[in-house]
Motif scaffolding. Structure first.
Motif, PDB file in Angstrom:
ATOM      1  N   LYS A 236     -41.509 -10.635  38.222  1.00  7.50           N
ATOM      2  CA  LYS A 236     -42.035 -10.158  39.507  1.00  7.50           C
ATOM      3  C   LYS A 236     -43.158  -9.157  39.279  1.00  7.50           C
ATOM      4  CE  LYS A 236     -40.425  -7.218  43.155  1.00  7.50           C
ATOM      5  NZ  LYS A 236     -39.337  -6.763  44.020  1.00  7.50           N
ATOM      6  N   PHE A 237     -43.082  -8.441  38.157  1.00  5.96           N
ATOM      7  CA  PHE A 237     -44.121  -7.466  37.821  1.00  5.96           C
ATOM      8  C   PHE A 237     -45.495  -8.143  37.723  1.00  5.96           C
ATOM      9  CE2 PHE A 237     -46.487  -4.865  34.709  1.00  5.96           C
ATOM     10  CZ  PHE A 237     -46.460  -3.658  35.364  1.00  5.96           C
TER      11      PHE A 237
ATOM     12  N   ARG B 245     -46.530 -10.854  39.259  1.00  7.40           N
ATOM     13  CA  ARG B 245     -47.032 -11.192  40.594  1.00  7.40           C
ATOM     14  C   ARG B 245     -47.450  -9.927  41.342  1.00  7.40           C
ATOM     15  NH1 ARG B 245     -42.925 -14.641  39.478  1.00  7.40           N
ATOM     16  NH2 ARG B 245     -41.313 -13.459  40.523  1.00  7.40           N
ATOM     17  N   LEU B 246     -46.745  -8.860  41.043  1.00  2.00           N
ATOM     18  CA  LEU B 246     -47.088  -7.577  41.650  1.00  2.00           C
ATOM     19  C   LEU B 246     -48.488  -7.133  41.201  1.00  2.00           C
ATOM     20  CD1 LEU B 246     -45.566  -5.776  43.553  1.00  2.00           C
ATOM     21  CD2 LEU B 246     -44.589  -4.589  41.617  1.00  2.00           C
TER      22      LEU B 246
ATOM     23  N   ALA C  76     -50.949  -8.851  43.203  1.00  2.27           N
ATOM     24  CA  ALA C  76     -50.932  -8.281  44.548  1.00  2.27           C
ATOM     25  C   ALA C  76     -51.715  -6.969  44.564  1.00  2.27           C
ATOM     26  CB  ALA C  76     -49.493  -8.061  44.999  1.00  2.27           C
TER      27      ALA C  76
ATOM     28  N   VAL D 157     -49.575  -3.524  49.092  1.00  2.00           N
ATOM     29  CA  VAL D 157     -48.501  -3.248  48.134  1.00  2.00           C
ATOM     30  C   VAL D 157     -47.865  -1.891  48.441  1.00  2.00           C
ATOM     31  CG1 VAL D 157     -47.912  -2.964  45.701  1.00  2.00           C
ATOM     32  CG2 VAL D 157     -49.640  -4.608  46.365  1.00  2.00           C
ATOM     33  N   ARG D 158     -48.740  -0.934  48.756  1.00  2.00           N
ATOM     34  CA  ARG D 158     -48.248   0.391  49.105  1.00  2.00           C
ATOM     35  C   ARG D 158     -47.350   0.301  50.336  1.00  2.00           C
ATOM     36  NH1 ARG D 158     -53.354   2.852  48.345  1.00  2.00           N
ATOM     37  NH2 ARG D 158     -53.010   3.267  46.148  1.00  2.00           N
TER      38      ARG D 158
ATOM     39  N   TYR E 224     -44.028   0.072  47.438  1.00  2.00           N
ATOM     40  CA  TYR E 224     -44.200   0.306  46.002  1.00  2.00           C
ATOM     41  C   TYR E 224     -45.115   1.502  45.779  1.00  2.00           C
ATOM     42  CZ  TYR E 224     -42.507  -4.474  45.373  1.00  2.00           C
ATOM     43  OH  TYR E 224     -41.760  -5.611  45.382  1.00  2.00           O
ATOM     44  N   ASP E 225     -44.896   2.187  44.650  1.00  2.00           N
ATOM     45  CA  ASP E 225     -45.832   3.218  44.243  1.00  2.00           C
ATOM     46  C   ASP E 225     -46.869   2.553  43.336  1.00  2.00           C
ATOM     47  OD1 ASP E 225     -47.218   5.346  43.203  1.00  2.00           O
ATOM     48  OD2 ASP E 225     -45.464   6.655  43.168  1.00  2.00           O
TER      49      ASP E 225
ATOM     50  N   ASN F 222     -47.740   3.931  39.827  1.00  2.00           N
ATOM     51  CA  ASN F 222     -46.789   3.675  38.742  1.00  2.00           C
ATOM     52  C   ASN F 222     -46.982   2.284  38.146  1.00  2.00           C
ATOM     53  OD1 ASN F 222     -45.691   6.126  39.120  1.00  2.00           O
ATOM     54  ND2 ASN F 222     -43.836   5.415  40.158  1.00  2.00           N
ATOM     55  N   ILE F 223     -47.256   1.313  39.014  1.00  5.83           N
ATOM     56  CA  ILE F 223     -47.419  -0.053  38.520  1.00  5.83           C
ATOM     57  C   ILE F 223     -48.667  -0.160  37.652  1.00  5.83           C
ATOM     58  CG2 ILE F 223     -47.908  -2.406  39.295  1.00  5.83           C
ATOM     59  CD1 ILE F 223     -46.073  -1.462  41.768  1.00  5.83           C
TER      60      ILE F 223
ATOM     61  N   MET G  31     -48.109   1.570  34.348  1.00  4.46           N
ATOM     62  CA  MET G  31     -47.271   0.767  33.463  1.00  4.46           C
ATOM     63  C   MET G  31     -48.099  -0.287  32.723  1.00  4.46           C
ATOM     64  SD  MET G  31     -44.304   0.068  32.333  1.00  4.46           S
ATOM     65  CE  MET G  31     -42.713  -0.094  33.034  1.00  4.46           C
TER      66      MET G  31
ATOM     67  N   ILE H  61     -48.869  -0.581  28.651  1.00  4.37           N
ATOM     68  CA  ILE H  61     -48.542  -1.764  27.861  1.00  4.37           C
ATOM     69  C   ILE H  61     -49.795  -2.269  27.147  1.00  4.37           C
ATOM     70  CG2 ILE H  61     -47.830  -4.193  28.014  1.00  4.37           C
ATOM     71  CD1 ILE H  61     -45.954  -3.351  30.297  1.00  4.37           C
TER      72      ILE H  61
ATOM     73  N   GLN I 280     -45.367   4.889  50.477  1.00  3.54           N
ATOM     74  CA  GLN I 280     -44.198   4.096  50.061  1.00  3.54           C
ATOM     75  C   GLN I 280     -42.889   4.756  50.482  1.00  3.54           C
ATOM     76  OE1 GLN I 280     -46.412   5.363  47.923  1.00  3.54           O
ATOM     77  NE2 GLN I 280     -45.404   6.528  46.324  1.00  3.54           N
TER      78      GLN I 280
ATOM     79  N   ARG J  28     -39.909   3.191  52.748  1.00  3.63           N
ATOM     80  CA  ARG J  28     -38.507   3.243  52.339  1.00  3.63           C
ATOM     81  C   ARG J  28     -37.635   3.891  53.407  1.00  3.63           C
ATOM     82  NH1 ARG J  28     -39.554   4.659  45.918  1.00  3.63           N
ATOM     83  NH2 ARG J  28     -40.899   2.872  45.580  1.00  3.63           N
TER      84      ARG J  28
ATOM     85  N   TYR K 189     -50.936 -11.359  50.187  1.00  3.32           N
ATOM     86  CA  TYR K 189     -51.404 -11.520  48.810  1.00  3.32           C
ATOM     87  C   TYR K 189     -51.929 -12.946  48.643  1.00  3.32           C
ATOM     88  CZ  TYR K 189     -48.339  -7.496  48.667  1.00  3.32           C
ATOM     89  OH  TYR K 189     -47.739  -6.305  48.945  1.00  3.32           O
TER      90      TYR K 189
ATOM     91  N   ILE L 150     -50.870 -15.799  45.472  1.00  3.36           N
ATOM     92  CA  ILE L 150     -49.518 -16.230  45.138  1.00  3.36           C
ATOM     93  C   ILE L 150     -48.918 -16.983  46.330  1.00  3.36           C
ATOM     94  CG2 ILE L 150     -49.130 -14.421  43.425  1.00  3.36           C
ATOM     95  CD1 ILE L 150     -47.694 -12.795  45.449  1.00  3.36           C
TER      96      ILE L 150
ATOM     97  N   LEU M   2     -41.993 -10.412  46.996  1.00  2.00           N
ATOM     98  CA  LEU M   2     -42.521  -9.090  46.659  1.00  2.00           C
ATOM     99  C   LEU M   2     -42.187  -8.070  47.742  1.00  2.00           C
ATOM    100  CD1 LEU M   2     -46.075  -9.406  45.103  1.00  2.00           C
ATOM    101  CD2 LEU M   2     -43.902  -9.079  43.990  1.00  2.00           C
TER     102      LEU M   2
ATOM    103  N   ARG N  74     -38.259  -2.115  43.285  1.00  4.39           N
ATOM    104  CA  ARG N  74     -39.496  -1.530  43.794  1.00  4.39           C
ATOM    105  C   ARG N  74     -40.154  -0.579  42.803  1.00  4.39           C
ATOM    106  NH1 ARG N  74     -38.129  -0.203  50.025  1.00  4.39           N
ATOM    107  NH2 ARG N  74     -39.138  -1.985  50.997  1.00  4.39           N
TER     108      ARG N  74
ATOM    109  N   ALA O 162     -41.685   0.246  38.851  1.00  5.60           N
ATOM    110  CA  ALA O 162     -42.413  -0.564  37.876  1.00  5.60           C
ATOM    111  C   ALA O 162     -41.446  -1.251  36.909  1.00  5.60           C
ATOM    112  CB  ALA O 162     -43.401   0.312  37.113  1.00  5.60           C
TER     113      ALA O 162
ATOM    114  N   ALA P 240     -39.316  -3.888  38.659  1.00  2.00           N
ATOM    115  CA  ALA P 240     -40.026  -5.147  38.919  1.00  2.00           C
ATOM    116  C   ALA P 240     -40.019  -6.038  37.687  1.00  2.00           C
ATOM    117  CB  ALA P 240     -41.461  -4.851  39.357  1.00  2.00           C
ATOM    118  N   ILE P 241     -40.088  -5.423  36.493  1.00  3.70           N
ATOM    119  CA  ILE P 241     -40.088  -6.219  35.265  1.00  3.70           C
ATOM    120  C   ILE P 241     -38.742  -6.925  35.096  1.00  3.70           C
ATOM    121  CG2 ILE P 241     -40.205  -6.110  32.738  1.00  3.70           C
ATOM    122  CD1 ILE P 241     -42.211  -3.886  32.998  1.00  3.70           C
TER     123      ILE P 241
END
Lengths: 385, 247
Positions: free
Chosen positions: A232-233, A235-236, A239, A247-248, A252-253, A256-257, A260, A264, B77, B81, B94, B97, B105, B111, B113, B116-117
């Motif tokens: 899912k990451f 696809r995120l 997005a 997305v916000r 989601y934050d 952070n995504i 990340m 990586i 966010q 929530r 989006y 996709i 999503l 939600r 990072a 999500a992985i």
């Protein structure tokens, strides 16, 4: 098993692509080119780690980093530091005579000696241990990427501004490494690396083994990338690239995504830098600066920024082109490189991989049709005589 | 009473852009399960008001409370929530996709990072996606790339994405803009069905549509609340006719 097939190998077409690449790297090239060229391939492949990282970070996540050389270089310097300390220790052992003792400080890298440093700086100590070196090789770039990511993405700095900042960081690091001669070897970098855990890396056999290790590393990174982009990451990331605000507002934050994927990518680039040092036996700040970082983006764009495998081909083709053309037409090379980049982004925004995906299947069908037509024709010929 | 009478409370909400007060001292209360429609001429501050509630714009002054929770300074966010979701005026989905993945999503699971992985497509997630897809008339198009949907379908998809989170307050900015007559009717029905057990604030220009869905109507003009009440009363209000309905 089935889910492994789907998520790591990317289904049928993904598997075919990976098998072709593996055969090319592991069988065809070692059999067809000489040791010197193969070593050159190993050198290029160590840059492909960055191109693969950029596919995830830029192609999917939309974060253009023009300073990826920073992370690549950190990996390279970590590995070089370890090898240098081992070399220094060996010199001290081999020639533990009065003559050596009089000329140098025993057990510290030669460039430190030339700079009147008589004691190993504290931050060099961890590089005496191989496991620690490997750990730091991942941790240092990740932590730096994390700090940059949090500082930039939380403030919603993105796009061109982010690209410029990464470039500035890269330059800052080059200046730091050049000016702190006693700690880093300055403009010359870290040279005269000999053995890895007692194994001489300069012999042709060792070079061959390192080439294969580099290939395995590349394939491992592709598999890891496939897996990550299939979650899912992944696809995120798409997005975030296309609709950051949405997305916000899906809870989601975004910062952070982005952080990340940037971390990586940094860690993966760093591994590439370490392989580079093993392949060529030295590390220099000239390899870390802005120009190579831009090349890395070009590799990725030419290969196709949405294709992990394409990035590897992009790296190999552009690097070979660079070696060939810069020898033949040194003055024209930069113009050629620039035009290639402009042309690719305008005509084939998806790069080589996009072109293959568009023209590949129709061509394949045509060949398959011709193939199927042939068998009935063959018996007819047999009847004739 | 344990529960607050009002779900959403806006008090003296003001936002100033370089001295221009786009929203000026708005006080507004939306009850639980109420569907409130905001109307008003262009530039009245309707969209800005939604931006303020969902955290896209931070107010210069005033207070936003939802279900006893103060939202005024929370990041976007966190507001989501807390159960407040927003649909934008132009469909924002989006594009690259599939419809299924768009809805996935928007599911509240995974939600972060790292979450999500390691997110796994469990049966309950799939079931929820199918349920929502059926509600928004897209159940046969789950595998289609979202970019290829028609304009109206994109609007529905975005509403579906909001529903995935099972929100308590929906903020909808012109949900029927650009839709055909048939689609408008379907959407009116959809809105009425999804707003059961939820509150909603809807911006709309189509008066016929407003009459069909609204519990109460708020009229905004030049950043302020001009009138508030039932549609029948609003239509007779001479001030409203003057600034909006008469034209």
């Amino acid at each position: 098993m089935n889910s492994f097939y789907r998520s790591f190998l990317g289904g049928r077409s993904g598997t075919v692509g990976l098998v072709v690449l593996s055969l090319l790297l592991l069988v065809v090239l070692p059999l067809s080119i000489d040791a010197f060229r193969l070593n050159m391939m190993g050198k290029y492949l160590s840059l492909a780690f960055v191109a693969i990282a950029l596919v995830m970070c830029w192609g999917y996540g939309g974060i253009m980093s023009l300073g990826q050389g920073l992370f690549w270089g950190l990996g390279g310097y970590c590995m070089a530091a370890f090898l240098k300390l081992e070399a220094a220790a060996n010199i001290a052992k081999e020639a533990g005579t009065d003559q050596i003792q009089a000329l140098t400080t025993v057990g510290i890298p030669d460039f430190m000696d030339w700079n009147q440093i008589t004691e190993l700086p504290w931050f060099w100590y961890p590089f005496k241990s191989f496991p620690l070196t490997l750990a730091l090789m991942i941790v240092i770039p990740t932590v730096i990427a994390y700090i940059v990511g949090v500082a930039m993405f939380k403030r919603r700095v993105g796009g061109v501004y982010f690209a410029i900042i990464t470039q500035a960081l890269c330059w800052a690091m080059e200046i730091l490494f050049v000016t702190r001669q006693g700690w880093t070897g300055g403009i010359n970098g870290i040279t005269d690396l000999r053995t890895l855990l007692g194994w001489d890396i300069r012999t042709p056999d060792a070079q061959m083994t390192i080439y294969f290790l580099t290939c395995i590393g590349i394939i491992g990174c592709i598999l890891f990338g496939r897996w990550l982009l299939n979650t899912k990451f992944g696809r995120l990331l798409l997005a975030v690239r296309d609709m950051e605000d949405r997305v916000r507002f899906s809870g989601y934050d975004v910062a952070n995504i982005k952080t990340m994927v940037f971390c990586i990518a940094a860690a993966m680039s760093s591994i590439g830098g370490a392989f580079f040092v093993l392949n060529v036996g030295f590390m220099s700040p000239k390899l870390v600066t802005i120009e190579p970082s831009i090349y890395m983006v070009i590799f990725c764009a030419v290969g196709g920024r949405m294709s992990l495998i394409g990035a590897v081909y992009g790296t190999l083709i552009v690097s070979f082109g660079r070696t060939f053309f810069s020898e033949e037409f040194p003055a024209l090379w930069y113009f050629l490189m620039g035009s290639v980049f402009i042309l690719v982004t305008m005509v084939f925004p998806e790069g080589l991989a996009g072109a293959v995906n568009r023209f590949g299947p129709p061509l394949w069908n045509k060949i398959a049709r011709l193939w199927r037509k042939k068998p009935p024709a063959a018996p007819a010929e047999e009847v004739k005589p | 009473m344990i529960y607050p009478h009002f779900a959403l409370e806006l008090e003296e909400l003001t936002v100033s852009f370089d001295g221009f007060k786009a929203v000026n001292g708005v006080t507004l209360y939306v009850a639980k399960d109420e569907l409130r429609v905001i109307i008003g001429p262009n530039g009245a501050g309707k969209t800005t008001l939604l931006d303020l509630i969902c955290g896209r714009t931070k107010p210069t002054d005033g207070k936003i409370t939802f279900m006893d929770k103060v939202l005024t300074r929370l990041p976007e966010q966190e507001i989501v929530r807390a159960g407040v979701v927003r649909k934008f005026q132009t469909p924002s989905i989006y594009p690259k996709i599939s419809v299924f993945e768009n809805l996935e999503l928007s599911h509240p699971k995974g939600r972060t990072a790292i979450g999500a992985i390691f997110f796994r497509r469990t049966p309950d997630v799939v079931e929820r996606i199918h349920m929502v897809a059926e509600q928004i008339f897209l159940k046969d198009l789950l595998n289609k790339e979202a970019e290829q949907l028609s304009h109206g379908q994109k609007q529905w998809l975005e509403i579906g994405m909001l529903l995935m989170a099972d929100p308590q307050l929906l903020l909808l900015d012109e949900p029927v803009a650009g839709m055909s007559v048939r689609e408008r009717e379907q959407t009116a029905e959809l809105l009425r069905s999804i707003c059961k057990g939820r509150s909603a604030v809807v911006i709309e220009h189509d008066m016929k549509f407003v009459r069909r869905i609204a519990d109460k109507v708020t009229v905004m003009h030049q950043g302020k609340v001009l009138a508030e009440g039932h549609m029948d009363d609003i239509e007779k209000d001479p001030r409203v006719v003057e600034v909006y309905l008469g034209h």
